[in-house]
Design an enzyme around this catalytic site. Sequence first.
Site, PDB file in Angstrom:
ATOM      1  N   LYS A   1      41.121  34.228  37.687  1.00 15.84           N
ATOM      2  CA  LYS A   1      40.647  32.910  38.135  1.00 15.84           C
ATOM      3  C   LYS A   1      39.855  33.306  39.527  1.00 15.84           C
ATOM      4  CE  LYS A   1      44.461  30.079  36.830  1.00 15.84           C
ATOM      5  NZ  LYS A   1      45.748  29.305  37.250  1.00 15.84           N
TER       6      LYS A   1
ATOM      7  N   GLU B   1      33.865  40.268  40.303  1.00 12.38           N
ATOM      8  CA  GLU B   1      35.194  40.264  40.370  1.00 12.38           C
ATOM      9  C   GLU B   1      35.562  39.884  41.895  1.00 12.38           C
ATOM     10  OE1 GLU B   1      38.101  39.928  39.730  1.00 12.38           O
ATOM     11  OE2 GLU B   1      39.221  41.624  38.987  1.00 12.38           O
ATOM     12  N   ASP B   2      36.519  39.450  42.211  1.00  7.15           N
ATOM     13  CA  ASP B   2      36.919  39.208  43.353  1.00  7.15           C
ATOM     14  C   ASP B   2      37.379  40.165  44.584  1.00  7.15           C
ATOM     15  OD1 ASP B   2      39.372  39.343  42.269  1.00  7.15           O
ATOM     16  OD2 ASP B   2      40.312  37.751  42.880  1.00  7.15           O
TER      17      ASP B   2
ATOM     18  N   ASP C   1      41.625  46.644  43.885  1.00  6.10           N
ATOM     19  CA  ASP C   1      42.920  46.898  44.574  1.00  6.10           C
ATOM     20  C   ASP C   1      43.256  48.361  44.116  1.00  6.10           C
ATOM     21  OD1 ASP C   1      45.306  46.898  46.240  1.00  6.10           O
ATOM     22  OD2 ASP C   1      46.350  45.476  44.821  1.00  6.10           O
TER      23      ASP C   1
ATOM     24  N   LYS D   1      39.611  47.473  48.398  1.00  5.43           N
ATOM     25  CA  LYS D   1      40.711  48.213  49.334  1.00  5.43           C
ATOM     26  C   LYS D   1      40.439  49.851  48.870  1.00  5.43           C
ATOM     27  CE  LYS D   1      43.940  44.233  49.494  1.00  5.43           C
ATOM     28  NZ  LYS D   1      45.402  43.745  48.734  1.00  5.43           N
TER      29      LYS D   1
ATOM     30  N   VAL E   1      45.316  39.773  51.338  1.00  3.43           N
ATOM     31  CA  VAL E   1      44.425  38.751  51.614  1.00  3.43           C
ATOM     32  C   VAL E   1      44.436  37.373  50.638  1.00  3.43           C
ATOM     33  CG1 VAL E   1      42.951  40.026  53.046  1.00  3.43           C
ATOM     34  CG2 VAL E   1      42.311  39.895  50.666  1.00  3.43           C
TER      35      VAL E   1
ATOM     36  N   ASP F   1      44.470  34.389  45.624  1.00  4.96           N
ATOM     37  CA  ASP F   1      45.706  33.353  45.655  1.00  4.96           C
ATOM     38  C   ASP F   1      47.071  34.208  46.303  1.00  4.96           C
ATOM     39  OD1 ASP F   1      45.970  34.673  43.263  1.00  4.96           O
ATOM     40  OD2 ASP F   1      47.767  33.557  43.030  1.00  4.96           O
TER      41      ASP F   1
HETATM   42  P1  IMP Z   1      44.100  45.864  40.598  1.00  8.78           P
HETATM   43  O1  IMP Z   1      44.225  45.982  39.147  1.00  8.78           O
HETATM   44  O2  IMP Z   1      45.047  46.479  41.492  1.00  8.78           O
HETATM   45  O3  IMP Z   1      42.634  46.317  41.264  1.00  8.78           O
HETATM   46  O4  IMP Z   1      44.040  44.172  41.218  1.00  8.78           O
HETATM   47  C1  IMP Z   1      43.223  43.507  41.118  1.00  8.78           C
HETATM   48  C2  IMP Z   1      43.563  41.861  40.814  1.00  8.78           C
HETATM   49  O5  IMP Z   1      44.722  41.904  41.830  1.00  8.78           O
HETATM   50  C3  IMP Z   1      42.541  41.219  41.714  1.00  8.78           C
HETATM   51  O6  IMP Z   1      41.645  40.515  40.452  1.00  8.78           O
HETATM   52  C4  IMP Z   1      43.238  40.177  42.271  1.00  8.78           C
HETATM   53  O7  IMP Z   1      43.686  39.252  41.309  1.00  8.78           O
HETATM   54  C5  IMP Z   1      44.846  40.740  42.628  1.00  8.78           C
HETATM   55  N1  IMP Z   1      44.602  40.983  43.894  1.00  8.78           N
HETATM   56  C6  IMP Z   1      44.634  42.487  44.551  1.00  8.78           C
HETATM   57  N2  IMP Z   1      44.735  42.504  45.972  1.00  8.78           N
HETATM   58  C7  IMP Z   1      45.143  41.229  46.174  1.00  8.78           C
HETATM   59  C8  IMP Z   1      45.022  40.596  47.692  1.00  8.78           C
HETATM   60  O8  IMP Z   1      45.079  40.969  48.732  1.00  8.78           O
HETATM   61  N3  IMP Z   1      45.136  39.073  47.585  1.00  8.78           N
HETATM   62  C9  IMP Z   1      45.225  38.498  46.518  1.00  8.78           C
HETATM   63  N4  IMP Z   1      45.115  39.042  45.172  1.00  8.78           N
HETATM   64  C10 IMP Z   1      44.823  40.338  45.161  1.00  8.78           C
END
Ligand code: IMP
Length: 178
Positions: A44, A100-101, A104, A132, A154, A160
């Site tokens: 989302k 993508e938003d 991480d 990040k 954040v 969210d």
């Molecule tokens: P990754 O797989 O660890 O890179 O995570 C990516 C997903 O985790 C993103 O699409 C977000 O939905 C969520 N996410 C990661 N960091 C944050 C944050 O700081 N705030 C909110 N959602 C986050």
Amino acid sequence: MNAKNLDLKPYITEAQLQEKIKSIGADLTKKFQGKKVVAVCVLKGSFLFYSDLIREINTDITCEFFGVSSYHGGTTSSGEVKVTLDLANPIEGQHVILIEDIVDTGLTMNYLIKSMESRKPASVTTVTLLEKPEALKVPCKLDHVGFKITNEFVVGYGLDYQGYYRNLPYIAQVQNFQ
Ligand code: IMP
């Protein structure tokens, strides 16, 4: 912790977001002139970024939506990616802009790239509003990054905490996580 009671510190303003989006949109417009492009919104979290960004991409595009969930409502990535909504149409032979938003650990973006590539598109260009870099666990091909941020949680502008805060028009840092 009550999800609706967080101590928020404004971090990236609406004006900063819109300025960055205009610049990414201009780059993508140049790159994709005259090409068949499909913009994929990763649900989302990227729905607001996506809707602002596609309006800055001045070429013919179609829109697709792909739902994934990886956090399950917490603040650390589970590493497991669950598909909640698949693309409605094939993307074979098309240029994909994957929007993508936040990246991480990079696990979700890696999963998304593999999932798109398995459908044989002409190319996959990745865009993330936030990255990040300190949290990255796997190398990740990021073609356009809005803002590199520190390793803190954040919310806002689509992002969210336990489902809340997506409707904040700016990005805020959460101050009071224990
Ligand atoms: P990754 O797989 O660890 O890179 O995570 C990516 C997903 O985790 C993103 O699409 C977000 O939905 C969520 N996410 C990661 N960091 C944050 C944050 O700081 N705030 C909110 N959602 C986050």
